[in-house]
Every structure is written in structure tokens, then in C-alpha cells.
Design an enzyme around this catalytic site. Structure first.
Site, short mmCIF file in Angstrom:
data_model
loop_
_atom_site.label_atom_id
_atom_site.label_comp_id
_atom_site.label_asym_id
_atom_site.label_seq_id
_atom_site.Cartn_x
_atom_site.Cartn_y
_atom_site.Cartn_z
N CYS A 111 0.84 -1.20 0.00
CA CYS A 111 0.00 0.00 0.00
C CYS A 111 0.88 1.25 0.00
O CYS A 111 1.55 1.53 -0.98
CB CYS A 111 -0.99 -0.04 1.16
SG CYS A 111 -2.34 1.14 0.94
N HIS A 215 -3.97 -4.76 0.62
CA HIS A 215 -3.42 -5.13 1.94
C HIS A 215 -3.47 -6.64 2.12
O HIS A 215 -4.35 -7.15 2.82
CB HIS A 215 -4.20 -4.43 3.06
CG HIS A 215 -3.72 -3.04 3.34
ND1 HIS A 215 -2.61 -2.77 4.12
CD2 HIS A 215 -4.18 -1.84 2.92
CE1 HIS A 215 -2.44 -1.46 4.19
NE2 HIS A 215 -3.36 -0.87 3.46
N GLU A 217 -1.82 -8.49 4.03
CA GLU A 217 -1.70 -8.92 5.44
C GLU A 217 -3.04 -8.93 6.16
O GLU A 217 -3.19 -9.64 7.15
CB GLU A 217 -0.67 -8.04 6.17
CG GLU A 217 -1.18 -6.71 6.70
CD GLU A 217 -1.46 -5.66 5.62
OE1 GLU A 217 -1.18 -5.92 4.43
OE2 GLU A 217 -1.97 -4.58 5.98
#
Ligand code: MN
Length: 246
Positions: A111, A215, A217
Site C-alpha cells: 500500500c 493489503h 496482510e
């Protein structure tokens, strides 16, 4: 030897803390590095001069998400929709990105991290996608679950990202209003959303220098996340074995 992954962090000023700044990182990043077999180490935002010393102690770099990048760093005036910036963090992360790429150290940039990576090597950003892209999709998703995919991606065949994703089409989450605009020298676009927004960049000449605009994660159970973090840690393990750290 477990490969060590240095992770950049945010600086926060929380309400009720009498103006004391804190370093912070969403635990997702740590969890994903651990799940992939790496040893996560957090890098506090210090001066750019310290970046080389930090890099010398790790095998891979993870540039995390966060606030907007200061547009003065890519020679633009601030757009009215520019959000919070942390110029000290920008300078530190730019030094980390340059040092790691020059040394051939694996980099996964997520990001804001992907935007920093592009700016570090002379690229520019779109400061506010909704006002600058005609027909822009929703890129700041409102879904309660952060692992709920928001929009689709078209991934360029023959890229590292394509090899990792194993497909040219994916759906991902989305939490950004800035995006890569003019690509830095030596990089290529690896993925776009259907409105043309750049969702992935990489350096084709580097063993593993990959930026993604979504994202991963926050989707820790998704196979694409496991493959991305797995590729970072595997590339870092090769650096560790070769003893070729900067
Ligand atoms: Mn997006």
C-alpha cells in the site's frame, strides 16, 4: 537460520496521550511474516542516515502501510484531498528502499510502502484517486471484514507477481486513496484494477522487489497472501544463506 525481516512502522499521536508520539504497527504484518517462517523485527522511524545500519542486520525488508506520502518528495503541490503526512517517516523509508534495492535485498512493499518505493526511485503518485481518475472504482472499502475482497485485478503475465499469484485475475481488498502515477525508472506495472489504477509494481531486474497496492496482510488466510509472504521469506532465506547482506 531463520531469515530476519525488517518492518517499517507508523508514528501515531493518540488522543489523551499528552502529545507523546508512539511507534505502531498493525499485528497482521508480524503474523504474516511469522506464518511464512520469517523472524519479524520492527524498524522505528529514525533518520535516513540510520537506514543502512538497520538493513545490515536483516535479510529482507517489508515496507508497511500508513499515511499519505508528502507530495513535495515528488515535486507536487498538495491536492485539497491530501491526507495526513509523516515526512520524517517518508525520508527514513525512502532511504531503506534505496539501500535495500541497491543491495539486491528482497523487498515487499504494501500500500503506502509501494507508493514510497515508487517515489524513492523518481516516480510520482496520484494524490487522490477519486478526484483524479474518471470512473474510479471504490478503493476505500467499507466492508466490515478487511479480508473481504473489494475489486478485481488484472495481473500482467510474465511478472513476478503473476508467478506468485498463479493467475492473471484476482480479487483483493482495497484501502487507499493514493496510487502510483508515473512509474519509477526500472520498474514495471504488474497489476491494474478495471479503472486503470496501478495496483502492483516491481523491478524486473531484481530478485524480489514487489509492491502491491492492496493489503494482503489483512487477508492472512488467503492463498495469495501466503504466496506473497512466502516468496519474500524464501528470497530472504537465500540472502541469509549466501551471506550477501549489504
Ligand atoms: Mn484498490
Amino acid at each position: 537460520m531463520t531469515p530476519v525481516i525488517g518492518i517499517s512502522v507508523s508514528t501515531l499521536m493518540l488522543p489523551g496521550t499528552r502529545g507523546v508520539r508512539r511507534f505502531a504497527l498493525p499485528d497482521y504484518y508480524v503474523r504474516c511474516v511469522q506464518d511464512a517462517g520469517g523472524l519479524p523485527v520492527l524498524f522505528p522511524n529514525v533518520s535516513a542516515d540510520a537506514a543502512a545500519g538497520y538493513l545490515a542486520r536483516v535479510d529482507g525488508l517489508l515496507l508497511s502501510g500508513g499515511v499519505d506520502v508528502d507530495p513535495s518528495l515528488f515535486e507536487q503541490e498538495p491536492h485539497p484531498k491530501l491526507g495526513e503526512v509523516d515526512t520524517d517517516r517518508d525520508h527514513f523509508e525512502i532511504a531503506l528502499a534505496r539501500g535495500a534495492r541497491d543491495a539486491g535485498m528482497p523487498i515487499l512493499a504494501i500500500c503506502r510502502g509501494s507508493q514510497v518505493l515508487n517515489v524513492a526511485f523518481g516516480g510520482t503518485l496520484m494524490q487522490d484517486v477519486p478526484s483524479l481518475v474518471e470512473g474510479a472504482l471504490m478503493h476505500e472499502q467499507k466492508a466490515l471484514r478487511h479480508d473481504a475482497p473489494c475489486h478485481s485485478l488484472t495481473i500482467e503475465p510474465g511478472t513476478h507477481l503473476h508467478e506468485i499469484a498463479g493467475s492473471t485475475s484476482r480479487r483483493v481488498n482495497s484501502f487507499h486513496h493514493q496510487a502510483v502515477d508515473r512509474l519509477a525508472d526500472g520498474f514495471r506495472v504488474t497489476a491494474r484494477s478495471s479503472d486503470g489504477v496501478i495496483e502492483g509494481i516491481e523491478d524486473p531486474a531484481h530478485p524480489f522487489c514487489v509492491g502491491v497496492q492492496w493489503h494482503p496482510e489483512r487477508m492472512p488466510e488467503h492463498d495469495l497472501t501466503k504466496h506473497l509472504f512466502g516468496a519474500l521469506v524464501e528470497a530472504a532465506a537465500q540472502v541469509a544463506r549466501a551471506g550477501s547482506k549489504p
